[in-house]
Design an enzyme around this catalytic site. Structure first.
Site, PDB file in Angstrom:
ATOM      1  N   ALA A  71      39.512  31.424  95.661  1.00 24.35           N
ATOM      2  CA  ALA A  71      40.420  32.137  94.834  1.00 24.35           C
ATOM      3  C   ALA A  71      39.699  32.305  93.372  1.00 24.35           C
ATOM      4  CB  ALA A  71      41.915  31.620  94.683  1.00 24.35           C
ATOM      5  N   GLY A 114      40.057  28.952  98.857  1.00 24.40           N
ATOM      6  CA  GLY A 114      40.803  30.185  99.496  1.00 24.40           C
ATOM      7  C   GLY A 114      39.631  30.921 100.423  1.00 24.40           C
ATOM      8  N   GLU A 117      39.940  28.743 103.578  1.00 21.03           N
ATOM      9  CA  GLU A 117      41.240  29.143 103.961  1.00 21.03           C
ATOM     10  C   GLU A 117      41.276  30.594 104.641  1.00 21.03           C
ATOM     11  OE1 GLU A 117      42.986  27.985 100.183  1.00 21.03           O
ATOM     12  OE2 GLU A 117      44.576  26.884 101.249  1.00 21.03           O
ATOM     13  N   GLU A 137      40.029  22.532  95.571  1.00 19.95           N
ATOM     14  CA  GLU A 137      41.159  22.595  94.812  1.00 19.95           C
ATOM     15  C   GLU A 137      41.499  21.368  93.950  1.00 19.95           C
ATOM     16  OE1 GLU A 137      41.197  23.778  98.008  1.00 19.95           O
ATOM     17  OE2 GLU A 137      41.963  25.631  98.190  1.00 19.95           O
TER      18      GLU A 137
HETATM   19  N1  CO8 Z   1      36.440  31.871  90.788  1.00 19.69           N
HETATM   20  C1  CO8 Z   1      35.854  32.695  89.689  1.00 19.69           C
HETATM   21  N2  CO8 Z   1      34.626  32.955  89.541  1.00 19.69           N
HETATM   22  C2  CO8 Z   1      33.871  32.339  90.278  1.00 19.69           C
HETATM   23  C3  CO8 Z   1      34.374  31.278  91.473  1.00 19.69           C
HETATM   24  C4  CO8 Z   1      35.744  31.380  91.626  1.00 19.69           C
HETATM   25  N3  CO8 Z   1      36.251  30.476  92.582  1.00 19.69           N
HETATM   26  N4  CO8 Z   1      33.188  30.706  92.019  1.00 19.69           N
HETATM   27  C5  CO8 Z   1      32.170  31.231  91.433  1.00 19.69           C
HETATM   28  N5  CO8 Z   1      32.348  31.944  90.466  1.00 19.69           N
HETATM   29  C6  CO8 Z   1      31.588  32.413  89.533  1.00 19.69           C
HETATM   30  C7  CO8 Z   1      31.026  31.681  88.312  1.00 19.69           C
HETATM   31  O1  CO8 Z   1      32.103  31.409  87.386  1.00 19.69           O
HETATM   32  C8  CO8 Z   1      29.754  32.425  88.095  1.00 19.69           C
HETATM   33  O2  CO8 Z   1      30.125  33.576  86.933  1.00 19.69           O
HETATM   34  P1  CO8 Z   1      29.509  33.744  85.708  1.00 19.69           P
HETATM   35  O3  CO8 Z   1      27.900  33.952  86.124  1.00 19.69           O
HETATM   36  O4  CO8 Z   1      30.100  34.616  84.966  1.00 19.69           O
HETATM   37  O5  CO8 Z   1      29.561  32.444  84.805  1.00 19.69           O
HETATM   38  C9  CO8 Z   1      29.362  33.077  89.317  1.00 19.69           C
HETATM   39  O6  CO8 Z   1      30.424  32.930  90.137  1.00 19.69           O
HETATM   40  C10 CO8 Z   1      28.185  32.063  89.884  1.00 19.69           C
HETATM   41  O7  CO8 Z   1      28.712  31.001  89.989  1.00 19.69           O
HETATM   42  P2  CO8 Z   1      27.854  29.434  89.631  1.00 19.69           P
HETATM   43  O8  CO8 Z   1      26.975  29.883  88.562  1.00 19.69           O
HETATM   44  O9  CO8 Z   1      29.031  28.434  89.565  1.00 19.69           O
HETATM   45  O10 CO8 Z   1      26.844  29.202  90.931  1.00 19.69           O
HETATM   46  P3  CO8 Z   1      26.527  27.959  91.418  1.00 19.69           P
HETATM   47  O11 CO8 Z   1      25.393  28.237  92.493  1.00 19.69           O
HETATM   48  O12 CO8 Z   1      25.749  26.996  90.364  1.00 19.69           O
HETATM   49  O13 CO8 Z   1      27.655  27.119  91.948  1.00 19.69           O
HETATM   50  C11 CO8 Z   1      29.571  26.747  93.501  1.00 19.69           C
HETATM   51  C12 CO8 Z   1      28.144  27.668  93.215  1.00 19.69           C
HETATM   52  C13 CO8 Z   1      29.329  25.456  93.612  1.00 19.69           C
HETATM   53  C14 CO8 Z   1      30.185  27.706  94.650  1.00 19.69           C
HETATM   54  C15 CO8 Z   1      30.338  26.884  92.063  1.00 19.69           C
HETATM   55  O14 CO8 Z   1      30.404  28.375  91.829  1.00 19.69           O
HETATM   56  C16 CO8 Z   1      31.856  26.678  92.426  1.00 19.69           C
HETATM   57  O15 CO8 Z   1      32.106  25.321  92.502  1.00 19.69           O
HETATM   58  N6  CO8 Z   1      32.754  27.711  92.509  1.00 19.69           N
HETATM   59  C17 CO8 Z   1      34.482  27.261  92.433  1.00 19.69           C
HETATM   60  C18 CO8 Z   1      34.478  26.855  93.752  1.00 19.69           C
HETATM   61  C19 CO8 Z   1      36.004  26.234  93.723  1.00 19.69           C
HETATM   62  O16 CO8 Z   1      36.535  25.464  93.160  1.00 19.69           O
HETATM   63  N7  CO8 Z   1      36.687  26.975  94.599  1.00 19.69           N
HETATM   64  C20 CO8 Z   1      38.119  26.797  94.785  1.00 19.69           C
HETATM   65  C21 CO8 Z   1      38.852  27.812  94.074  1.00 19.69           C
HETATM   66  S1  CO8 Z   1      40.736  27.473  94.082  1.00 19.69           S
HETATM   67  C22 CO8 Z   1      41.391  28.231  95.127  1.00 19.69           C
HETATM   68  O17 CO8 Z   1      40.600  28.640  96.021  1.00 19.69           O
HETATM   69  C23 CO8 Z   1      42.972  28.055  95.564  1.00 19.69           C
HETATM   70  C24 CO8 Z   1      43.209  28.701  96.527  1.00 19.69           C
HETATM   71  C25 CO8 Z   1      44.714  28.319  96.776  1.00 19.69           C
HETATM   72  C26 CO8 Z   1      45.320  29.665  96.244  1.00 19.69           C
HETATM   73  C27 CO8 Z   1      46.767  29.530  96.405  1.00 19.69           C
HETATM   74  C28 CO8 Z   1      47.719  30.697  96.472  1.00 19.69           C
HETATM   75  C29 CO8 Z   1      49.132  30.511  96.618  1.00 19.69           C
END
Ligand code: CO8
Length: 263
Positions: A71, A114, A117, A137
């Site tokens: 998400a 997400g 999921e 998460e």
């Molecule tokens: N949300 C928003 N932006 C994101 C996300 C995300 N989940 N993942 C990556 N991005 C963005 C980064 O912020 C970055 O943007 P910017 O260039 O503007 O800084 C761009 O994408 C590239 O990402 P990275 O520079 O971080 O890329 P890396 O190769 O260094 O890392 C990773 C890749 C390991 C995947 C890293 O991006 C990461 O850890 N991302 C987040 C993963 C995460 O924690 N996902 C879980 C999110 S929470 C969730 O999904 C809850 C769901 C439940 C919802 C419930 C509803 C009822």
């Protein structure tokens, strides 16, 4: 038309019955913001209800890094409890459960939070050998909220699900196959061809019979054995009300390919 005014997804329906829906925010690793949610859900519902030429839907992510990295954290960061509760934050994804046509997740990279999921909401999960899965998460101070605690546990069992959900650690595509989260891992370059192959094969069968089979398998995930067996039996019997059952069995007896009319 289908593509309408979508800006965060790409859709395409081939003449082979296969629709491909691509989440298209590669710069944000295809993070699932509310726009993506609305578009994926409305495209899937449209393909399901109003597009007979689409018989199977493949969902994948743009670029070679991510299926969906979760998400959208930036969109969620400041949300209050009252807002989350009052707006049923991200609950729209549940609408995908009403899609009767098979959904195939072609997981081309990160499937996190997400994203994992969403892949698990699909009926068949195919992975690129470069894919990684995880429910991170916990490290953001939340828990999975799009079905992760339920579907992952059903897919891989309690201990593995607990380990992934409580540590937030990612697993490889190979590991995902080993524990039954994904059905197969294939070389990244072959992922879409392979997904299409599976989709085409499904698309050759009778649409209502495929929908019945899908529904029965989902009941196995959702209900107990007695309920499930009762449900299956009734769906099985109801197949005999379809012309396609007559055609399928006649074709077998006459040693020819069936010509299903989807009724
Ligand atoms: N949300 C928003 N932006 C994101 C996300 C995300 N989940 N993942 C990556 N991005 C963005 C980064 O912020 C970055 O943007 P910017 O260039 O503007 O800084 C761009 O994408 C590239 O990402 P990275 O520079 O971080 O890329 P890396 O190769 O260094 O890392 C990773 C890749 C390991 C995947 C890293 O991006 C990461 O850890 N991302 C987040 C993963 C995460 O924690 N996902 C879980 C999110 S929470 C969730 O999904 C809850 C769901 C439940 C919802 C419930 C509803 C009822």
């Amino acid at each position: 038309s289908l593509q309408q005014s979508f800006t965060s997804i790409e859709t395409e329906v081939g003449d082979d019955g296969v629709a491909v829906l691509t989440i298209d925010r590669p710069q944000a690793l295809n993070a699932l913001n509310s726009k993506v949610m609305q578009e994926v859900v409305s495209a899937c519902l449209f393909l399901d209800r109003n597009h007979p030429a689409a018989r199977v839907i493949i969902i994948t992510g743009a670029g070679d890094k991510a299926f969906a990295a979760g998400a959208d954290i930036k969109e969620m960061a400041a949300v209050s409890y009252a807002e989350a509760y009052n707006t049923s934050l991200l609950n729209g994804w549940e609408t995908l459960r009403s899609v009767r046509k098979p959904l195939i997740a072609a997981v081309n990279g990160y499937a996190l939070g997400g994203g994992c999921e969403l892949a698990m909401m699909c009926d068949i999960l195919l992975a690129s050998d470069k894919a990684q899965f995880g429910q991170p998460e916990i490290s953001l101070g939340v828990i999975p909220g799009m079905g992760g605690t339920q579907r992952l546990t059903r897919a891989v069992g309690k201990s593995r699900a607990m380990e992934m959900i409580l540590t937030g650690a990612r697993i490889s595509a190979q590991e995902a196959v080993k524990i039954g989260l994904a059905s197969r891992a294939v070389p990244a370059a072959e992922l879409m061809d392979e997904a299409r192959k599976v989709a085409k094969r499904i698309a050759e069968h009778s649409t209502p019979v495929v929908a019945k089979a899908k529904e029965c398998v989902l009941v196995a995930q959702e209900q107990g054995l007695n309920e499930g067996l009762r449900f299956e039996k009734r769906e099985f019997w109801s197949c005999f009300a379809l012309d396609d059952q007559k055609e399928g069995m006649a074709a077998f007896v006459q040693k020819r390919k069936p010509d299903f009319k989807n009724k």
